[in-house]
Design a protein around this motif. Structure first.
Motif, PDB file in Angstrom:
ATOM      1  N   GLY A 172      56.505  12.201  -3.774  1.00  0.00           N
ATOM      2  CA  GLY A 172      57.350  13.391  -3.749  1.00  0.00           C
ATOM      3  C   GLY A 172      58.003  13.567  -2.391  1.00  0.00           C
ATOM      4  N   THR A 173      57.305  13.153  -1.352  1.00  0.00           N
ATOM      5  CA  THR A 173      57.865  13.269  -0.003  1.00  0.00           C
ATOM      6  C   THR A 173      59.098  12.383   0.137  1.00  0.00           C
ATOM      7  OG1 THR A 173      55.626  13.725   0.781  1.00  0.00           O
ATOM      8  CG2 THR A 173      57.265  13.129   2.447  1.00  0.00           C
ATOM      9  N   ASP A 192      62.781  21.387  -4.731  1.00  0.00           N
ATOM     10  CA  ASP A 192      61.487  20.727  -4.527  1.00  0.00           C
ATOM     11  C   ASP A 192      60.626  21.114  -5.731  1.00  0.00           C
ATOM     12  OD1 ASP A 192      58.925  19.967  -3.935  1.00  0.00           O
ATOM     13  OD2 ASP A 192      58.977  20.622  -1.854  1.00  0.00           O
ATOM     14  N   SER A 242      57.067  15.129  -7.566  1.00  0.00           N
ATOM     15  CA  SER A 242      55.921  14.309  -7.150  1.00  0.00           C
ATOM     16  C   SER A 242      55.056  14.024  -8.365  1.00  0.00           C
ATOM     17  CB  SER A 242      55.093  15.099  -6.129  1.00  0.00           C
ATOM     18  OG  SER A 242      53.796  14.555  -6.005  1.00  0.00           O
ATOM     19  N   ALA A 302      58.086  19.472  -6.939  1.00  0.00           N
ATOM     20  CA  ALA A 302      56.813  18.729  -6.940  1.00  0.00           C
ATOM     21  C   ALA A 302      55.773  19.445  -7.796  1.00  0.00           C
ATOM     22  CB  ALA A 302      56.297  18.571  -5.511  1.00  0.00           C
ATOM     23  N   GLN A 303      55.794  20.784  -7.763  1.00  0.00           N
ATOM     24  CA  GLN A 303      54.823  21.546  -8.554  1.00  0.00           C
ATOM     25  C   GLN A 303      55.433  22.074  -9.847  1.00  0.00           C
ATOM     26  OE1 GLN A 303      53.236  24.599  -5.901  1.00  0.00           O
ATOM     27  NE2 GLN A 303      52.926  23.120  -4.262  1.00  0.00           N
ATOM     28  N   LYS A 326      49.314  16.969  -9.880  1.00  0.00           N
ATOM     29  CA  LYS A 326      50.520  17.689 -10.305  1.00  0.00           C
ATOM     30  C   LYS A 326      50.541  17.808 -11.835  1.00  0.00           C
ATOM     31  CE  LYS A 326      52.159  17.855  -6.113  1.00  0.00           C
ATOM     32  NZ  LYS A 326      51.554  18.882  -5.280  1.00  0.00           N
TER      33      LYS A 326
HETATM   34  C1  LIG Z   1      55.863  21.619  -2.840  1.00  0.00           C
HETATM   35  C2  LIG Z   1      55.552  20.184  -2.573  1.00  0.00           C
HETATM   36  N1  LIG Z   1      56.523  19.396  -2.048  1.00  0.00           N
HETATM   37  C3  LIG Z   1      56.319  18.097  -1.811  1.00  0.00           C
HETATM   38  C4  LIG Z   1      55.104  17.494  -2.094  1.00  0.00           C
HETATM   39  C5  LIG Z   1      54.926  16.047  -1.714  1.00  0.00           C
HETATM   40  O1  LIG Z   1      54.581  15.225  -2.751  1.00  0.00           O
HETATM   41  P1  LIG Z   1      53.761  13.855  -2.472  1.00  0.00           P
HETATM   42  O2  LIG Z   1      52.357  14.238  -2.162  1.00  0.00           O
HETATM   43  O3  LIG Z   1      53.906  13.098  -3.752  1.00  0.00           O
HETATM   44  O4  LIG Z   1      54.433  13.164  -1.334  1.00  0.00           O
HETATM   45  C6  LIG Z   1      54.072  18.264  -2.672  1.00  0.00           C
HETATM   46  C7  LIG Z   1      52.749  17.737  -3.065  1.00  0.00           C
HETATM   47  O5  LIG Z   1      52.009  17.047  -2.562  1.00  0.00           O
HETATM   48  C8  LIG Z   1      54.295  19.649  -2.890  1.00  0.00           C
HETATM   49  O6  LIG Z   1      53.350  20.430  -3.416  1.00  0.00           O
END
Ligand SMILES: Cc1ncc(COP(=O)(O)O)c(C=O)c1O
Length: 381
Positions: free
Chosen positions: A62-63, A166, A190, A168-169, A195
């Protein structure tokens, strides 16, 4: 002895699809299609079909999904990117990694999502000061709930900014029937295992309707490669989703819509049964993926509440105990005018309860009873 309650149960779903995942993993081993193989192509096609967006660029986390669009837009030193402080570190981390400046915006006390009015004021103030160039907004679909994108989009349009969701959640969350990509230029998600749509390692994806941007993102995903594999035309990353993770996701995606419905049912039941607590509020036209079910325990009693829950065999977790603007790595970034009082208040009060699509009514009853007992033990209710 009563069964311990897991905070998130990944095992029930795993047992449902284990054999099919193992068959897929076996095929990858047989074919040696570890990198960018047919499982990855199948997943990208399926994810585009799920969301109705033209382009899906799977990636390694996700990053990376947040970082890559910023790189594609050449965001860097002297640029401002507006982000909430009440979020996971990655939201602001990617801004810092490009050399740009994260500018922190407050959230709303009921939905915990970005405050569109505070965003507008903060962007206007930065624009009029003239030291930084406003370039983009990253709104977070916190705990599963889609942000309030219409006014955020209006600010993006007014100041000529890019808008990233974003998700991811909150990937899969809708407002008025629309996914975040209806408003955002890019949706980043992500597949971290915890998740709502997770794999069994790290993974992520970017979705967009912009074909030109998609081509740049595909290049960044593999070291900035050009049409000739050995002519790298820009700086990039090693940011591919690996085939094993795509195989897991290919089995999980067909379950996802049903799991979102289950999460909505379970969250509604929590909200009906929990008395005397203030949970995250969900707008009437929103379908949330309920990555977390979060309540507020005010009056400095949260630690005692969590201890009382633990005594009753119910795990709880704090998301988030500190705003990013209060953390060592991010303290030097500016915050919007008048500070972030809502973020700071939430950080002292929020606590999340066990939440997943396979939570049984019986287990939920145990959790609700533990909440009621723990609240009265610490004299909140
Ligand atoms: C709001 C949010 N953004 C970005 C990320 C980054 O995802 P990842 O851990 O897959 O890099 C996460 C979770 O880990 C997240 O909760």
């Amino acid at each position: 002895m009563t069964q311990p309650i897991p905070f998130i149960d990944l095992a029930t779903q795993r047992d449902l699809i284990r054999e099919r995942i193992e068959a897929r993993l076996g095929r990858i081993m047989d074919q040696g299609s570890f990198i960018q193989g047919p499982e990855v192509a199948e997943f990208e096609t399926a994810l585009s079909a799920f969301s109705g967006m033209k382009e899906t660029i799977s990636c390694a986390s996700g990053t990376d999904a947040l970082l890559m669009p910023l790189m594609a837009w050449n965001i860097g030193p002297g640029d401002a990117v507006f982000v909430p402080s009440f979020t996971f570190a990655a939201t602001a981390e990617v801004v810092g990694l490009t050399g740009a400046t994260a500018v922190f915006v407050d959230v709303l006390p009921d939905t915990f999502n970005m405050d569109p009015a505070h965003l507008r004021r903060t962007v206007a103030a930065i624009a009029s000061r003239g030291e930084l160039r406003p370039r983009a907004i990253i709104a977070v679909d916190l705990f599963g709930q889609i942000a309030d994108y219409a006014p955020i989009r209006a600010t993006a349009d007014e100041f000529g900014l890019k808008l990233i969701s974003d998700a991811a959640q909150g990937f899969g969350s809708t407002r008025d029937g629309h996914l975040a990509g209806y408003w955002a230029d890019v949706v980043a998600t992500s597949f971290y295992p915890a998740k709502p749509l997770g794999c069994y390692g790290d993974g992520g994806a970017i979705q967009t309707d912009d074909e030109e941007l998609a081509a740049i993102l595909r290049s960044i995903r593999i070291h900035g490669s050009g049409s000739d594999k050995y002519d790298n035309v820009r700086l990039g990353l090693t940011a591919r989703l690996d085939s094993f993770q795509a195989a897991v996701l290919n089995e999980k995606l067909p379950l996802f819509a049903g799991e979102i419905e289950a999460r909505m049912r379970i969250a509604a039941r929590y909200s009906e049964m929990l008395l005397g607590v203030a949970p995250q509020t969900i707008a009437g036209d929103v379908v949330s993926t309920w990555a977390q079910y979060t309540i507020r325990v005010p009056g400095g009693r949260r630690d005692a509440f969590m201890a009382a829950m633990k005594e009753r065999g119910v795990p709880t977790v704090i998301y988030y105990g500190k705003g990013l603007h209060q953390q060592t790595a991010y303290r030097h970034f500016p915050v919007g005018g008048n500070g972030l009082p809502v973020t700071e208040a939430l950080c002292g009060e929020v606590v999340s309860l066990p939440m997943h699509a396979y939570l049984s009514g019986e287990t939920q009853d145990r959790i609700v009873q533990a909440v009621a007992e723990s609240l009265s033990a610490v004299q909140v209710a």
